[in-house]
Structures are given as structure tokens and as C-alpha cells.
Scaffold this motif. Structure first.
Motif, PDB file in Angstrom:
ATOM      1  N   PRO A  16      39.135  43.323  12.529  1.00 29.88           N
ATOM      2  CA  PRO A  16      38.285  42.131  12.686  1.00 29.88           C
ATOM      3  C   PRO A  16      38.491  41.492  14.053  1.00 29.88           C
ATOM      4  CG  PRO A  16      39.413  42.118  10.565  1.00 29.88           C
ATOM      5  CD  PRO A  16      40.007  43.246  11.357  1.00 29.88           C
ATOM      6  N   PRO A  17      37.426  40.901  14.651  1.00 30.30           N
ATOM      7  CA  PRO A  17      37.529  40.318  15.995  1.00 30.30           C
ATOM      8  C   PRO A  17      38.695  39.354  16.165  1.00 30.30           C
ATOM      9  CG  PRO A  17      35.242  40.389  15.296  1.00 30.30           C
ATOM     10  CD  PRO A  17      36.060  40.826  14.119  1.00 30.30           C
ATOM     11  N   GLY A  18      39.000  38.547  15.164  1.00 32.77           N
ATOM     12  CA  GLY A  18      40.073  37.570  15.320  1.00 32.77           C
ATOM     13  C   GLY A  18      41.460  38.172  15.345  1.00 32.77           C
ATOM     14  N   GLN A  19      41.582  39.446  14.942  1.00 36.50           N
ATOM     15  CA  GLN A  19      42.895  40.074  14.854  1.00 36.50           C
ATOM     16  C   GLN A  19      43.084  41.236  15.830  1.00 36.50           C
ATOM     17  OE1 GLN A  19      43.742  41.149  10.751  1.00 36.50           O
ATOM     18  NE2 GLN A  19      42.534  39.413  10.000  1.00 36.50           N
ATOM     19  N   ARG A  20      41.994  41.719  16.429  1.00 37.52           N
ATOM     20  CA  ARG A  20      42.089  42.929  17.238  1.00 37.52           C
ATOM     21  C   ARG A  20      42.872  42.680  18.533  1.00 37.52           C
ATOM     22  NH1 ARG A  20      35.638  42.974  18.707  1.00 37.52           N
ATOM     23  NH2 ARG A  20      35.669  41.110  20.018  1.00 37.52           N
ATOM     24  N   ARG A  21      43.468  43.738  19.013  1.00 37.22           N
ATOM     25  CA  ARG A  21      44.141  43.736  20.308  1.00 37.22           C
ATOM     26  C   ARG A  21      43.548  44.875  21.123  1.00 37.22           C
ATOM     27  NH1 ARG A  21      48.161  39.481  21.125  1.00 37.22           N
ATOM     28  NH2 ARG A  21      48.781  38.868  19.032  1.00 37.22           N
ATOM     29  N   PHE A  22      43.205  44.574  22.358  1.00 34.09           N
ATOM     30  CA  PHE A  22      42.634  45.592  23.228  1.00 34.09           C
ATOM     31  C   PHE A  22      43.756  46.333  23.958  1.00 34.09           C
ATOM     32  CE2 PHE A  22      39.321  42.537  22.488  1.00 34.09           C
ATOM     33  CZ  PHE A  22      38.186  43.314  22.321  1.00 34.09           C
ATOM     34  N   ARG A  23      43.444  47.512  24.436  1.00 31.66           N
ATOM     35  CA  ARG A  23      44.474  48.317  25.080  1.00 31.66           C
ATOM     36  C   ARG A  23      43.882  49.085  26.258  1.00 31.66           C
ATOM     37  NH1 ARG A  23      43.380  51.147  20.137  1.00 31.66           N
ATOM     38  NH2 ARG A  23      42.490  53.218  20.521  1.00 31.66           N
ATOM     39  N   ASN A  24      44.740  49.494  27.158  1.00 32.07           N
ATOM     40  CA  ASN A  24      44.339  50.329  28.284  1.00 32.07           C
ATOM     41  C   ASN A  24      44.251  51.783  27.858  1.00 32.07           C
ATOM     42  OD1 ASN A  24      44.212  48.471  30.620  1.00 32.07           O
ATOM     43  ND2 ASN A  24      46.364  48.115  30.139  1.00 32.07           N
ATOM     44  N   GLN A  25      43.637  52.593  28.711  1.00 31.92           N
ATOM     45  CA  GLN A  25      43.577  54.023  28.441  1.00 31.92           C
ATOM     46  C   GLN A  25      44.973  54.640  28.484  1.00 31.92           C
ATOM     47  OE1 GLN A  25      40.772  55.326  31.410  1.00 31.92           O
ATOM     48  NE2 GLN A  25      39.005  54.833  30.140  1.00 31.92           N
ATOM     49  N   ALA A  26      45.843  54.105  29.346  1.00 30.38           N
ATOM     50  CA  ALA A  26      47.240  54.533  29.404  1.00 30.38           C
ATOM     51  C   ALA A  26      48.112  53.302  29.194  1.00 30.38           C
ATOM     52  CB  ALA A  26      47.548  55.182  30.751  1.00 30.38           C
ATOM     53  N   PRO A  27      49.204  53.411  28.432  1.00 30.85           N
ATOM     54  CA  PRO A  27      50.042  52.236  28.165  1.00 30.85           C
ATOM     55  C   PRO A  27      50.640  51.658  29.439  1.00 30.85           C
ATOM     56  CG  PRO A  27      50.611  54.077  26.720  1.00 30.85           C
ATOM     57  CD  PRO A  27      49.694  54.610  27.763  1.00 30.85           C
ATOM     58  N   ARG A  28      50.755  50.324  29.469  1.00 31.83           N
ATOM     59  CA  ARG A  28      51.450  49.654  30.580  1.00 31.83           C
ATOM     60  C   ARG A  28      52.952  49.835  30.425  1.00 31.83           C
ATOM     61  NH1 ARG A  28      49.982  43.790  29.836  1.00 31.83           N
ATOM     62  NH2 ARG A  28      51.665  43.523  31.343  1.00 31.83           N
ATOM     63  N   HIS A  29      53.643  49.808  31.575  1.00 27.25           N
ATOM     64  CA  HIS A  29      55.094  49.880  31.545  1.00 27.25           C
ATOM     65  C   HIS A  29      55.665  48.554  31.026  1.00 27.25           C
ATOM     66  CE1 HIS A  29      53.969  52.935  34.587  1.00 27.25           C
ATOM     67  NE2 HIS A  29      54.989  53.602  34.053  1.00 27.25           N
ATOM     68  N   ALA A  30      56.533  48.626  30.052  1.00 31.62           N
ATOM     69  CA  ALA A  30      57.160  47.415  29.516  1.00 31.62           C
ATOM     70  C   ALA A  30      58.244  46.931  30.471  1.00 31.62           C
ATOM     71  CB  ALA A  30      57.746  47.706  28.145  1.00 31.62           C
ATOM     72  N   GLN A  31      58.211  45.637  30.814  1.00 31.18           N
ATOM     73  CA  GLN A  31      59.183  45.103  31.760  1.00 31.18           C
ATOM     74  C   GLN A  31      60.487  44.674  31.096  1.00 31.18           C
ATOM     75  OE1 GLN A  31      57.029  41.979  33.781  1.00 31.18           O
ATOM     76  NE2 GLN A  31      56.436  43.348  35.436  1.00 31.18           N
ATOM     77  N   GLY A  32      60.395  44.186  29.882  1.00 32.84           N
ATOM     78  CA  GLY A  32      61.592  43.677  29.228  1.00 32.84           C
ATOM     79  C   GLY A  32      61.928  42.278  29.702  1.00 32.84           C
ATOM     80  N   TRP A  33      62.713  41.569  28.910  1.00 28.76           N
ATOM     81  CA  TRP A  33      62.960  40.158  29.218  1.00 28.76           C
ATOM     82  C   TRP A  33      63.850  39.980  30.444  1.00 28.76           C
ATOM     83  CZ3 TRP A  33      67.854  38.068  29.134  1.00 28.76           C
ATOM     84  CH2 TRP A  33      68.853  38.799  28.480  1.00 28.76           C
ATOM     85  N   ARG A  34      64.777  40.905  30.697  1.00 26.89           N
ATOM     86  CA  ARG A  34      65.649  40.767  31.871  1.00 26.89           C
ATOM     87  C   ARG A  34      64.844  40.854  33.169  1.00 26.89           C
ATOM     88  NH1 ARG A  34      69.224  43.578  28.437  1.00 26.89           N
ATOM     89  NH2 ARG A  34      71.248  42.510  28.150  1.00 26.89           N
ATOM     90  N   LYS A  35      63.965  41.842  33.237  1.00 25.45           N
ATOM     91  CA  LYS A  35      63.155  42.007  34.443  1.00 25.45           C
ATOM     92  C   LYS A  35      62.185  40.839  34.609  1.00 25.45           C
ATOM     93  CE  LYS A  35      60.764  45.534  37.103  1.00 25.45           C
ATOM     94  NZ  LYS A  35      60.321  46.945  37.123  1.00 25.45           N
ATOM     95  N   THR A  36      61.637  40.372  33.491  1.00 25.48           N
ATOM     96  CA  THR A  36      60.733  39.226  33.550  1.00 25.48           C
ATOM     97  C   THR A  36      61.446  37.999  34.101  1.00 25.48           C
ATOM     98  OG1 THR A  36      59.425  40.071  31.699  1.00 25.48           O
ATOM     99  CG2 THR A  36      59.224  37.727  32.202  1.00 25.48           C
ATOM    100  N   LEU A  37      62.642  37.748  33.623  1.00 27.04           N
ATOM    101  CA  LEU A  37      63.422  36.610  34.131  1.00 27.04           C
ATOM    102  C   LEU A  37      63.747  36.780  35.609  1.00 27.04           C
ATOM    103  CD1 LEU A  37      65.906  35.876  31.189  1.00 27.04           C
ATOM    104  CD2 LEU A  37      63.949  34.495  31.926  1.00 27.04           C
ATOM    105  N   ALA A  38      64.049  38.006  36.029  1.00 24.49           N
ATOM    106  CA  ALA A  38      64.350  38.256  37.441  1.00 24.49           C
ATOM    107  C   ALA A  38      63.137  37.979  38.317  1.00 24.49           C
ATOM    108  CB  ALA A  38      64.825  39.696  37.619  1.00 24.49           C
ATOM    109  N   ILE A  39      61.959  38.349  37.843  1.00 22.95           N
ATOM    110  CA  ILE A  39      60.720  38.092  38.592  1.00 22.95           C
ATOM    111  C   ILE A  39      60.480  36.591  38.699  1.00 22.95           C
ATOM    112  CG2 ILE A  39      58.213  38.343  38.535  1.00 22.95           C
ATOM    113  CD1 ILE A  39      58.685  41.111  37.217  1.00 22.95           C
ATOM    114  N   LEU A  40      60.640  35.880  37.591  1.00 26.96           N
ATOM    115  CA  LEU A  40      60.448  34.424  37.607  1.00 26.96           C
ATOM    116  C   LEU A  40      61.443  33.752  38.554  1.00 26.96           C
ATOM    117  CD1 LEU A  40      59.852  33.791  33.796  1.00 26.96           C
ATOM    118  CD2 LEU A  40      58.143  33.747  35.622  1.00 26.96           C
TER     119      LEU A  40
END
Length: 342
Positions: free
Chosen positions: A21-45
Motif C-alpha cells: 500500500p502507498p502509505g507503507q511502501r519503500r522505494f529502492r535503487n536498482q543497486a543497493p546503497r552502501h550502508a554507512q553505519g552509525w560510527r561513520k555517520t557520526l564521523a561525517i557529522l
């Protein structure tokens, strides 16, 4: 205004789970994105907050050519003006079109915090003539500006957007009759302009809990007099080649070239990738965009212009880099001018 949706079968993986259903769907890329993880995200911030180079913002005002309604009305068809970032104004068959209109001071949900404009728009929304259509690539704040959309609503005939973005616009009070939503590889016609929603490699979300609930896309604008590609935001991916094979060649490609970094390689393109995307598309002239207006990365504000100019020169490819507000003929764009050096 007459418009028709032309739906064709997708040749790539679907952009979403069709049965969800539209309210629940999640869109995706043709190829998965690389997951950064919380440590890398904090380092970027941390780098953004405490270790950012001083030259990510220009030290003096950048040149802007002011526009007026009279000048726009007098301009010939197939005219294009860059208003800033990824906001383009086009004149087609006497009518005007806008891509990703952002006119606010900041690309942020808060107008006292967040990336601030380097320059004022060359023209205000109030001064703009009536708009035939607004074309949206995705829902990020530097592409979908609520204040601009609301100010444009009364003078705009239609808003054309990826799947799910229409729900946001309806929530802001836009009439459903003014909205069209398209999936990848679907098309619509408005007068003499055919618009094709094409894939991109990116993501969406305007808050903490709505990630990828709306689609992101690039656009092909096809007219009897020209063919134009607008990338929206995208990392480099094989989809550019597929778009070129299906819809190319193009007179002009508007390709994002800015806000890149090695820490997010699959959602924005480095200049080398932007130029390769242009080549994959089979376009004659490239205009780099997504630069020169907001500070959204860790590179110098003018680095995208310098790098893409050098790369195009080395490969003998045609680049156009107009000032903000400068008129460009889509069929015969002017050559590179290094206005950022002044």
C-alpha cells in the motif's frame, strides 16, 4: 492545458514493491546503497561541524544577472535560465517551466539554521509570469521547497513529480487536479512537451521516519525542437546508459556536479562521474548543476566548476556554465565562461 499519461513497461527492476500500500511502501535503487553505519555517520557529522574547510562558501558575492517578467516574456522559445542550484526556468511554446524550484534563504526545514544561499534568486516568484508546469525530482529540502511550492501554486497549471511526492503536495493544500505522479519509465504529455520519468540512484526523506517513502527520478524533456535531460540528484550507475539508449541523444544534459564526497559515493557524482554520465546519455552539450548556491559538502564551493571544466577540455567535450540568470539557448548553448574566478 491537455495532458496524457503514457505508461510503458519498465525495462529495469521496479522502483518499489507494487503490492505494498502507498502509505507503507519503500522505494529502492536498482543497486543497493552502501550502508554507512552509525560510527561513520557520526564521523561525517563531526567533520561538518568542526573540521570544515573555510572555502566551502564564497568570500564575496557571486555574479547574478537579474531577470524581469518583461525580459522573460520577450525571450524566444527554447530559452533556459539557471536560477540557482538545480532550479531551471525554461520557455517552451510560449509557456514557462520550472525544475526543482528552491527560492528560500536556506535549504532546510528551519529558515534560521541550515545551508544558506550564496546568492539571491535572479527573479522573485512574484515577478515570474504564469508557469505551465513545475517538474520535481525528489523530496529533499534543496529540491522541494515548501514555501516556493505554496507561492507558486496559484500561478502554476500542473506539478509533475515522482511517485509519493504528490502526497506531500496534497498535504500542503495543492489541488489533486494539478498533480501528476510518475514511476520510472512512465511518461506524460503536456501540450507539445513530453516528459519521461527516468531512473536515478539516490534516496528520499524529509524527516527521521519517512526514508524512501517517496520516489526519486531524473527527467527527459522531449519536444519537436529539442531533447533535454535533467538528472535531479544521482550517484553514477548504469541507468544513464539505459536512458541514453532509450531516449537519447540529447541536445543538452543538465547533470548534477556538486555536493560529492568519497563518504557518500553512490548518491552524488564526482565530476569524473558526471562527465561519464553525460557521455553515457549521448548528449551534445553538458551544463553542470547542483553547485554554486548552497554549501552541502566539504569541497571548495568552486571546485565542481574547475574540475568539470578541466575534464571536459581534456576530452574535447562541450560544456556550458552560464551565470545565474543568464539566458541559454537550449539548441545552441554558449561556451564555458569561468565567471566563478572573478
Amino acid at each position: 492545458m491537455s495532458s496524457t499519461i503514457l505508461q510503458g513497461p519498465a525495462t529495469a527492476a521496479p522502483s518499489h514493491h507494487a503490492t505494498t500500500p502507498p502509505g507503507q511502501r519503500r522505494f529502492r535503487n536498482q543497486a543497493p546503497r552502501h550502508a554507512q553505519g552509525w560510527r561513520k555517520t557520526l564521523a561525517i557529522l563531526w567533520r561538518f561541524a568542526f573540521n570544515k574547510p573555510a572555502n566551502t562558501v564564497p568570500r564575496q558575492a557571486i555574479p547574478v544577472q537579474a531577470l524581469s517578467r518583461a525580459a522573460l516574456l520577450a525571450a524566444p522559445d527554447t530559452s533556459l535560465w539557471r536560477l540557482g542550484h538545480s532550479t531551471m526556468l525554461l520557455k517552451i511554446d510560449g509557456g514557462f517551466w520550472l525544475t526543482d524550484p528552491v527560492f528560500s534563504l536556506r535549504a532546510s526545514p528551519l529558515q534560521f539554521l541550515g545551508p544558506k544561499r550564496f546568492h539571491a534568486p535572479p527573479i522573485s516568484i512574484e515577478e515570474l509570469p504564469p508557469i505551465r508546469g513545475v517538474i520535481l525530482s525528489h523530496d529533499h529540502y534543496d529540491h522541494l521547497d515548501k514555501a516556493a511550492v505554496l507561492a507558486l501554486a496559484a500561478k502554476t497549471e500542473c506539478f509533475i513529480a515522482p511517485l509519493g511526492v504528490g502526497e506531500i503536495l496534497r498535504g500542503w493544500g495543492l489541488p489533486a487536479g494539478k498533480l501528476q505522479e510518475l514511476d520510472w519509465w512512465h511518461s506524460t504529455r503536456v501540450g507539445g512537451l513530453q516528459l519521461h520519468a527516468t531512473p536515478a540512484q539516490h534516496f528520499s526523506g524529509r524527516g527521521l521516519r519517512d526514508g524512501n517513502r517517496t520516489l526519486w527520478c531524473s527527467w527527459v524533456l522531449e519536444h519537436a525542437d529539442f531533447k533535454l535531460f535533467f538528472s535531479g540528484d544521482s550517484g553514477y550507475f548504469p541507468g544513464f546508459k539505459a536512458i541514453g539508449e532509450r531516449h537519447g541523444p540529447f541536445d543538452l544534459s543538465l547533470v548534477e556536479t556538486g555536493a560529492y564526497n568519497e563518504d557518500w559515493p553512490d548518491i552524488h557524482m564526482h565530476p569524473e562521474q558526471s562527465l561519464q554520465a553525460h557521455i553515457d546519455l549521448g548528449a551534445r552539450v553538458m551544463m553542470p548543476m547542483h553547485n554554486g548556491t548552497f554549501d552541502l559538502s566539504l569541497h571548495a564551493w568552486d571546485e565542481p566548476f574547475e574540475r568539470i571544466s578541466a575534464l571536459a577540455l581534456a576530452q574535447d567535450l562541450t560544456l556550458t556554465t552560464p551565470q545565474m540568470g543568464e539566458r541559454v539557448d537550449i539548441k545552441a548553448p554558449p561556451a564555458v565562461q569561468a565567471w566563478w574566478r572573478s
